[in-house]
Design an enzyme around this catalytic site. Structure first.
Site, PDB file in Angstrom:
ATOM      1  N   PHE A   2      -0.750  24.038  50.254  1.00  0.00           N
ATOM      2  CA  PHE A   2      -1.918  24.234  49.410  1.00  0.00           C
ATOM      3  C   PHE A   2      -1.577  25.246  48.314  1.00  0.00           C
ATOM      4  O   PHE A   2      -0.456  25.791  48.274  1.00  0.00           O
ATOM      5  CB  PHE A   2      -3.098  24.742  50.251  1.00  0.00           C
ATOM      6  CG  PHE A   2      -3.414  23.854  51.423  1.00  0.00           C
ATOM      7  CD1 PHE A   2      -4.287  22.787  51.296  1.00  0.00           C
ATOM      8  CD2 PHE A   2      -2.824  24.086  52.667  1.00  0.00           C
ATOM      9  CE1 PHE A   2      -4.570  21.967  52.375  1.00  0.00           C
ATOM     10  CE2 PHE A   2      -3.099  23.266  53.754  1.00  0.00           C
ATOM     11  CZ  PHE A   2      -3.978  22.206  53.600  1.00  0.00           C
ATOM     12  N   SER A  42      -4.858  16.526  55.770  1.00  0.00           N
ATOM     13  CA  SER A  42      -5.002  17.969  55.961  1.00  0.00           C
ATOM     14  C   SER A  42      -5.969  18.534  54.922  1.00  0.00           C
ATOM     15  O   SER A  42      -5.828  18.253  53.732  1.00  0.00           O
ATOM     16  CB  SER A  42      -3.649  18.667  55.824  1.00  0.00           C
ATOM     17  OG  SER A  42      -2.769  18.283  56.862  1.00  0.00           O
ATOM     18  N   CYS A  49      -5.601  25.288  57.893  1.00  0.00           N
ATOM     19  CA  CYS A  49      -5.224  23.883  57.727  1.00  0.00           C
ATOM     20  C   CYS A  49      -5.701  23.097  58.943  1.00  0.00           C
ATOM     21  O   CYS A  49      -5.237  23.322  60.064  1.00  0.00           O
ATOM     22  CB  CYS A  49      -3.710  23.759  57.573  1.00  0.00           C
ATOM     23  SG  CYS A  49      -3.147  22.041  57.391  1.00  0.00           S
ATOM     24  N   THR A  51      -6.896  19.086  60.555  1.00  0.00           N
ATOM     25  CA  THR A  51      -6.624  17.659  60.433  1.00  0.00           C
ATOM     26  C   THR A  51      -7.906  16.850  60.565  1.00  0.00           C
ATOM     27  O   THR A  51      -8.662  17.018  61.529  1.00  0.00           O
ATOM     28  CB  THR A  51      -5.628  17.203  61.509  1.00  0.00           C
ATOM     29  OG1 THR A  51      -4.408  17.934  61.371  1.00  0.00           O
ATOM     30  CG2 THR A  51      -5.335  15.716  61.388  1.00  0.00           C
ATOM     31  N   ALA A  69      -8.512  24.045  67.721  1.00  0.00           N
ATOM     32  CA  ALA A  69      -7.953  24.234  69.056  1.00  0.00           C
ATOM     33  C   ALA A  69      -7.899  25.711  69.432  1.00  0.00           C
ATOM     34  O   ALA A  69      -8.244  26.597  68.632  1.00  0.00           O
ATOM     35  CB  ALA A  69      -6.556  23.612  69.120  1.00  0.00           C
ATOM     36  N   HIS A 107      -1.611  28.406  57.279  1.00  0.00           N
ATOM     37  CA  HIS A 107      -1.383  28.969  58.607  1.00  0.00           C
ATOM     38  C   HIS A 107      -1.804  30.436  58.576  1.00  0.00           C
ATOM     39  O   HIS A 107      -1.071  31.287  58.065  1.00  0.00           O
ATOM     40  CB  HIS A 107       0.083  28.839  59.001  1.00  0.00           C
ATOM     41  CG  HIS A 107       0.572  27.427  59.009  1.00  0.00           C
ATOM     42  ND1 HIS A 107       1.895  27.094  58.853  1.00  0.00           N
ATOM     43  CD2 HIS A 107      -0.103  26.240  59.142  1.00  0.00           C
ATOM     44  CE1 HIS A 107       2.037  25.776  58.895  1.00  0.00           C
ATOM     45  NE2 HIS A 107       0.833  25.243  59.057  1.00  0.00           N
ATOM     46  N   THR A 157      -4.686  38.031  43.710  1.00  0.00           N
ATOM     47  CA  THR A 157      -3.677  39.028  43.378  1.00  0.00           C
ATOM     48  C   THR A 157      -4.103  40.372  43.951  1.00  0.00           C
ATOM     49  O   THR A 157      -5.246  40.801  43.775  1.00  0.00           O
ATOM     50  CB  THR A 157      -3.504  39.147  41.855  1.00  0.00           C
ATOM     51  OG1 THR A 157      -3.088  37.881  41.334  1.00  0.00           O
ATOM     52  CG2 THR A 157      -2.454  40.198  41.511  1.00  0.00           C
TER      53      THR A 157
END
Length: 208
Positions: A2, A42, A49, A51, A69, A107, A157
């Site tokens: 991404f 995704s 991220c 699914t 999960a 992640h 930033t």
């Protein structure tokens, strides 16, 4: 992958814990064209991220289902999501797309906490906001002034970085187009550090 450039704000309309502390099924309403959402695609939701397991349209509103999960619930703010939670959404990067932010994996590394918020008018008298955050100490070493950081999926930033605290300045457009306007002191935020900073730190570690 991404870029941290948010393209929509979704809202959780259905929240189903399928196993206590292990798996949650979420249905998220959005403005994406449903025909472009494939099963298995995704989508970053507040920087996580996830699914797509199915999608559809209900009364003209696109929706998609995802599962969170146990590891996602442990590592991210997803453990506190519920019906009505608004989420920053970004579709996965395609070859040829503009890289407007920075490379984001989706992640989440940990959870940062808002320490203070300072609302400031800019030269056009629109609202800007400066946020001071506290990062987990083991992640603070990857955050540097003028470097990049991803907060709730948004590429930002770093303004200042001292010890385990850092600050970001949010422009009016970002406040309008994301959920960052909802941040308050005490809010918990998904944090992904810059991949380049992580790799640089690992290389330095291996050379010592």
């Amino acid at each position: 992958m991404f870029t941290g450039i948010i393209t929509d704000i979704g809202e959780i309309t259905t929240f189903t814990p399928t196993a206590p502390g292990q798996l949650h099924r979420l249905r998220i309403a959005c403005h994406f064209d449903q025909t472009t959402i494939a099963d298995g695609a995704s989508i970053a939701c507040n920087g996580v991220c996830l699914t797509v397991v199915q999608s559809g349209v209900d009364q003209g509103q696109t929706w998609f289902d995802v599962d969170t999960a146990a590891e996602t619930l442990r590592m991210t703010t997803a453990k506190g999501w519920g019906k009505g939670t608004r989420l920053n959404l970004e579709r996965a990067l395609k070859i040829g797309d503009e890289l407007g932010g920075h490379i984001v994996a989706g992640h989440v590394d940990g959870i940062a906490t808002i320490v203070a918020r300072d609302d400031l008018p800019d030269i056009t008298r629109l609202e800007m906001a400066k946020f001071e955050l506290r990062a987990p100490r083991d992640l603070a070493k990857f955050i540097a002034a003028k470097g990049s950081v991803t907060l709730d999926g948004v590429s930002l930033t770093v303004n200042t970085a001292v010890d385990d605290r850092f600050s970001v300045l949010i422009i009016p457009h970002t406040l309008k187009m994301t959920t960052l306007s909802d941040w308050r002191a005490g809010s918990e935020i998904n944090l992904e550090v810059d991949l380049m900073a992580r790799y640089a730190a690992r290389l330095t570690e291996m050379r010592t």
